[in-house]
Scaffold this active site. Structure first.
Site, mmCIF file in Angstrom:
data_model
loop_
_atom_site.group_PDB
_atom_site.id
_atom_site.type_symbol
_atom_site.label_atom_id
_atom_site.label_comp_id
_atom_site.label_asym_id
_atom_site.label_seq_id
_atom_site.Cartn_x
_atom_site.Cartn_y
_atom_site.Cartn_z
ATOM 1 N N HIS A 194 -0.507 -12.428 -10.986
ATOM 2 C CA HIS A 194 -1.469 -12.659 -9.905
ATOM 3 C C HIS A 194 -2.694 -11.758 -10.043
ATOM 4 C CE1 HIS A 194 0.950 -9.251 -8.877
ATOM 5 N NE2 HIS A 194 0.347 -9.009 -7.739
ATOM 6 N N GLN A 225 -7.727 -9.415 -6.397
ATOM 7 C CA GLN A 225 -7.165 -10.095 -7.577
ATOM 8 C C GLN A 225 -8.207 -10.915 -8.330
ATOM 9 O OE1 GLN A 225 -3.749 -12.140 -5.906
ATOM 10 N NE2 GLN A 225 -2.962 -10.217 -5.075
ATOM 11 N N TRP A 269 14.675 -10.960 -9.786
ATOM 12 C CA TRP A 269 14.026 -9.654 -9.902
ATOM 13 C C TRP A 269 14.103 -9.193 -11.351
ATOM 14 C CZ3 TRP A 269 15.621 -4.861 -11.616
ATOM 15 C CH2 TRP A 269 14.726 -3.796 -11.378
ATOM 16 N N SER A 291 10.344 -14.242 -13.178
ATOM 17 C CA SER A 291 10.845 -13.519 -12.002
ATOM 18 C C SER A 291 10.347 -14.239 -10.751
ATOM 19 C CB SER A 291 10.334 -12.073 -12.027
ATOM 20 O OG SER A 291 10.748 -11.376 -10.869
ATOM 21 N N GLU A 315 -0.177 -1.838 -15.322
ATOM 22 C CA GLU A 315 1.075 -1.835 -16.084
ATOM 23 C C GLU A 315 0.915 -2.630 -17.372
ATOM 24 O OE1 GLU A 315 4.251 -3.156 -13.557
ATOM 25 O OE2 GLU A 315 4.368 -1.258 -12.477
ATOM 26 N N HIS A 354 0.807 -1.227 0.000
ATOM 27 C CA HIS A 354 0.000 0.000 0.000
ATOM 28 C C HIS A 354 0.840 1.277 0.000
ATOM 29 C CE1 HIS A 354 -4.381 -1.075 0.809
ATOM 30 N NE2 HIS A 354 -3.782 -2.227 0.609
ATOM 31 N N HIS A 393 -16.746 -2.908 -2.124
ATOM 32 C CA HIS A 393 -16.703 -2.527 -0.711
ATOM 33 C C HIS A 393 -17.776 -1.482 -0.372
ATOM 34 C CE1 HIS A 393 -13.278 -4.904 0.467
ATOM 35 N NE2 HIS A 393 -12.637 -4.516 -0.603
ATOM 36 N N ASP A 413 -4.682 6.692 3.214
ATOM 37 C CA ASP A 413 -5.079 5.424 2.627
ATOM 38 C C ASP A 413 -6.475 5.105 3.157
ATOM 39 O OD1 ASP A 413 -5.459 2.469 2.588
ATOM 40 O OD2 ASP A 413 -3.420 2.434 1.802
#
Length: 458
Positions: free
Chosen positions: A349, A374, A331, A305, A357, A25, A155, A124
């Site tokens: 995931h 997810q 990585w 990765s 991205e 987060h 939510h 947050d």
């Protein structure tokens, strides 16, 4: 922007930013605050976070701390002498329980140090207690939702979902009664929406407070899920899509220490499978084995990765047998890898940052969800945007993963999926370009947080 100041700077803007110090987060919040700080150089931003999380950020994301930003430590809430049991949930509950008082103390210290009273509170959204702090300080309350409008809607409508489908509702029941969620199933919902747990009580409390915020800004762009976005807009005072955060406020180029990009330069366009599951999700030994067997049998060029500790669980001889068509690294510079034209599919995931991205780089996805948002992200990927697939049965098997790779890389359906995600990439670029929806919303957010404390100016 013109500002009135006093000799001690008391009316100059001072934004208190409260981070949630767990999971992934804090870094995205820091990145967007850095962009705000760059746009409002006369405004001071105090970033409140636990010492452990701040230290981590200072070692990995120090570039985001601009001259008008400073980290302040908030106690992690663990009582003196208390021995933690190693369960993350315990850490979260202890932190949340003590956070209101501990945050007040830290804010008071920052006010004393800067000589500026707080003029705006940003937090947050998981830190729902901030509503009371903003009210006490009589300042605008701005919340940040790190994920997309799909999970935000889940939510926000938790009570309606529980009333309609019941806590023990059918996993396959569709949420047709919520705008924009007609293809989402009960089983896709984040933990704790249709059922109750101790952590879900924290998120549930956050959901109840969402509409009270003066501004709620989210890590998305308006055009991605317009139906949900329009519905949420009608329920909140002000909803601002200012994402994707990682494209609005991109990290500096990180050295490609494992040679991923030169290796990609030698591959054919849209041929490579990039495999990465973020920093938290972990595959079971059976799934690791299935993934390795598929990569070996299919001869698909790949970059995998995977943490060093997990590499030891790979089948004996796998690295040697596959070195001609793939590389295994601990990585990878993910954004740079996804942006390379050799990458044809992202095995992920389905975390929100990774999804954005992939969309921003025009790469189809094979999604294996683990927790949180997810599952609902995976449903959007497969059934709403049609830019990828969820693995059969939700876990990796040799036959299921082979089918997914075949579909995306070689079948006619894969061409359609690729076309869809490339179209979304163009929409993303427009949103974050000059005059785009996210950039215009960013200007509104900067204007909100950088105003001097109006009450003090009278």
């Amino acid at each position: 922007m013109s500002q009135r100041t006093t000799t001690n700077g008391a009316s100059d803007p001072h934004v208190a930013v409260l981070a949630f110090p767990f999971g992934t987060h804090a870094p995205p919040l820091l990145s967007i605050i850095s962009r705000l700080a760059a746009s409002a150089p006369k405004t001071v931003f105090s970033f409140f976070n636990t010492e452990e999380s701040n230290n981590s950020l200072l070692s990995t994301h120090k570039h985001y701390f601009l001259p008008n930003m400073k980290p302040f430590n908030v106690s992690n809430g663990v009582p003196e002498g208390h021995v933690l049991g190693g369960n993350l949930l315990e850490n979260i509950e202890l932190f949340i329980k003590a956070a209101p008082d501990n945050t007040r103390k830290a804010v008071a210290a920052a006010v004393a140090e800067t000589g500026r009273k707080v003029s705006c509170l940003v937090n947050d959204a998981f830190l729902w207690f901030a509503a009371d702090l903003a009210a006490e300080m009589e300042v605008p309350w701005v919340q940040c939702w790190h994920s997309g409008p799909n999970s935000l809607s889940a939510h926000f409508y938790t009570d309606l979902i529980r009333e309609t489908v019941g806590v023990e509702g059918s996993e396959d029941e569709l949420l047709k009664f919520i705008p924009g969620m007609s293809k989402v199933r009960v089983g896709d919902l984040p933990e704790g929406v249709a059922s109750q747990s101790s952590f879900s009580n924290i998120v549930y409390s956050a959901g109840l407070k969402l509409e009270q915020a003066d501004v709620l800004f989210i890590n998305c762009f308006e055009e991605l899920i317009p139906t949900i976005n329009t519905d949420l807009n009608s329920n909140f005072k002000q909803l601002l899509n200012v994402g994707p955060f990682n494209l609005i406020s991109p990290p500096p180029k990180i050295p490609d220490t494992n040679g991923c990009l030169p290796w990609l330069d030698m591959q054919k366009p849209s041929s490579v499978a990039y495999i990465g599951f973020g920093s938290v999700a972990m595959l079971s030994p059976d799934e690791l084995k299935a993934m390795a067997e598929v990569l070996e049998a299919s001869k698909v060029p790949f970059i995998w990765s995977i943490k060093k500790s997990l590499q030891e669980s790979l089948p004996n001889g796998f690295l040697e047998r596959t070195k001609s068509n793939g590389i295994v690294v601990n990585w990878a510079p993910q954004l740079n890898v996804l942006a390379h034209n050799a990458v044809g599919v992202f095995v992920t995931h389905g975390g929100w940052n990774s999804v954005l991205e992939s969309i921003g780089c025009g790469v189809p996805m094979i999604c294996r969800p683990f927790f949180g948002d997810q599952y609902i992200n995976g449903r959007m990927i497969e059934d709403v945007w049609e830019i990828g697939v969820i693995v059969d049965g939700g876990i990796f098997t040799k036959t299921g993963l082979l089918r997914c790779l075949d579909l995306i890389l070689w079948q006619e359906k894969g061409k359609e999926i690729r076309e869809n995600v490339r179209n979304l990439k163009q929409v993303t670029e427009k949103a974050i370009g000059s005059g785009g929806s996210s950039m215009e919303n960013l200007k509104r957010l900067v204007d909100t947080v950088s105003r001097p404390n109006q009450k003090m100016l009278h």
